[in-house]
Enzyme design. Structure first.
Site, mmCIF file in Angstrom:
data_model
loop_
_atom_site.group_PDB
_atom_site.id
_atom_site.type_symbol
_atom_site.label_atom_id
_atom_site.label_comp_id
_atom_site.label_asym_id
_atom_site.label_seq_id
_atom_site.Cartn_x
_atom_site.Cartn_y
_atom_site.Cartn_z
ATOM 1 N N TYR A 1 4.113 75.144 -97.304
ATOM 2 C CA TYR A 1 2.796 74.670 -98.004
ATOM 3 C C TYR A 1 3.719 73.800 -99.420
ATOM 4 O O TYR A 1 2.957 73.078 -99.502
ATOM 5 C CB TYR A 1 2.278 75.696 -97.623
ATOM 6 C CG TYR A 1 0.897 75.467 -98.574
ATOM 7 C CD1 TYR A 1 -0.008 74.323 -97.877
ATOM 8 C CD2 TYR A 1 0.485 75.815 -99.684
ATOM 9 C CE1 TYR A 1 -1.607 74.642 -98.472
ATOM 10 C CE2 TYR A 1 -0.420 75.280 -100.444
ATOM 11 C CZ TYR A 1 -1.574 74.853 -99.821
ATOM 12 O OH TYR A 1 -2.771 74.409 -100.548
ATOM 13 N N LYS B 1 2.668 70.620 -100.817
ATOM 14 C CA LYS B 1 2.491 70.624 -102.102
ATOM 15 C C LYS B 1 2.787 69.644 -103.241
ATOM 16 O O LYS B 1 2.482 68.388 -104.565
ATOM 17 C CB LYS B 1 1.036 71.121 -102.824
ATOM 18 C CG LYS B 1 0.202 71.554 -101.642
ATOM 19 C CD LYS B 1 -0.823 70.186 -101.050
ATOM 20 C CE LYS B 1 -1.728 70.964 -100.357
ATOM 21 N NZ LYS B 1 -3.084 69.607 -99.869
ATOM 22 N N GLU C 1 -12.442 77.534 -95.841
ATOM 23 C CA GLU C 1 -12.440 77.854 -94.661
ATOM 24 C C GLU C 1 -10.447 78.194 -94.929
ATOM 25 O O GLU C 1 -9.598 78.645 -93.803
ATOM 26 C CB GLU C 1 -12.128 77.233 -93.212
ATOM 27 C CG GLU C 1 -13.807 76.996 -93.313
ATOM 28 C CD GLU C 1 -14.162 76.890 -91.967
ATOM 29 O OE1 GLU C 1 -13.512 75.690 -91.733
ATOM 30 O OE2 GLU C 1 -15.288 75.722 -91.993
HETATM 31 C C1 8X3 Z 1 -4.369 76.906 -102.867
HETATM 32 C C2 8X3 Z 1 -3.502 78.131 -103.689
HETATM 33 O O1 8X3 Z 1 -1.882 78.969 -104.862
HETATM 34 O O2 8X3 Z 1 -3.341 80.251 -102.533
HETATM 35 O O3 8X3 Z 1 -3.710 75.309 -102.402
HETATM 36 O O4 8X3 Z 1 -1.486 77.871 -102.807
HETATM 37 S S1 8X3 Z 1 -2.284 78.236 -103.347
#
Ligand code: 8X3
Length: 273
Positions: free
Chosen positions: A174, A178, A210
């Site tokens: 993830y 990003k 969500e």
């Molecule tokens: C969401 C923030 O810190 O849970 O993008 O990755 S975090």
């Protein structure tokens, strides 16, 4: 003759009125819920006509209808999976001409799936995150930015995250997606510089949407616990910041905004009450 004369006079009026109502157009991906939906409301309030995309048809229709009634704007709904290059191209090919003068593209569609260390993660989860957060964003951005280049006008807003500059345990893929969104934002800003196109990244910390239900694959308790004991950001907080970025004068570009709730300093440091 008098009636004909009167009618002829009306034509330009009707024409300009029609044109005026399509003055401003924004496209929001992932507009069915969360940050995307709240952004739809904040941009509708600013009289943007909206192209709303997402996977869930009923929800999108509901959002579109609400916006029309509440703000009197036009909306164009398109439901497809942004992971599919073919589906995105179909959407682009079918988009009516009058909707192609897109002023603002909000690349919001994105998700996290799972929290596993690198040696235990699931390929399927990784593919979905990379295909949505990175490749899906690119599939939409290429054709829309082409239209912007032709008009020498436009603003692309990429929803990144504090995970776009920080990495936390089991955040691996993830966070990588990003980080890619941040890199692509910078790259787009350079490539589109000759055409006067603005590019902004918005990097929120924890937002109550969500997001966690999806990340924890329906485990409601686990998802709820993410937002317990403090006041997190809400979708409308991000929508406000997006509204701020798009309402700057023509010569101002908001490059990158990072925001967290007041009890979060980084992906690692929280203050829970
Ligand atoms: C969401 C923030 O810190 O849970 O993008 O990755 S975090």
């Amino acid at each position: 003759q008098f009636i004909i004369h009167y009618f002829l006079q009306l034509i330009p009026l009707l024409y300009f009125h029609g044109k005026k109502s399509m003055d401003k157009i924004a496209l929001i991906t992932g507009a069915t819920a969360g940050i995307g939906k709240d952004t739809a409301f904040s941009l509708a309030k600013m009289k943007y006509n909206l192209i709303l995309t997402g996977r869930r048809k009923e929800r999108l229709l509901e959002v579109g209808t609400k916006l029309k009634h509440q703000f009197g704007i036009k909306s164009h709904i398109a439901y497809f999976d942004i992971q599919s290059q073919e589906a995105v191209m179909q959407f682009i090919d079918k988009l009516p001409k009058e909707w192609r003068a897109i002023d603002v593209l909000v690349n919001n569609a994105g998700l996290a799936l799972g929290r596993s260390p690198i040696h235990e993660g699931e390929f399927g989860d990784w593919d979905t995150m990379i295909d949505t957060n990175v490749k899906g964003l690119l599939y939409i951005t290429k054709p829309v930015s082409q239209w912007m280049v032709e008009r020498k006008k436009g603003h692309i807003i990429n929803l990144a995250s504090i995970a776009g500059t920080q990495v936390y345990p089991t955040g691996n893929i993830y966070c990588a997606t990003k980080h890619a969104v941040i890199a692509l934002t910078k790259a787009m800003r350079i490539d589109l510089l000759p055409y006067g196109i603005k590019v902004t990244s918005i990097s929120p910390g924890v937002v109550d949407t969500e997001f966690s239900i999806v990340r924890y694959k329906g485990d409601v308790e686990k998802a709820k616990s993410v937002y317990e004991g403090y006041t997190p950001l809400y979708g409308e907080d991000i929508a406000n910041v997006i509204a701020f970025a798009v309402s700057q004068p023509p010569h101002v570009n908001i490059n990158d905004i990072e925001l967290t709730c007041i009890t979060q300093a980084s992906t690692h440091y929280y203050r829970k009450t």
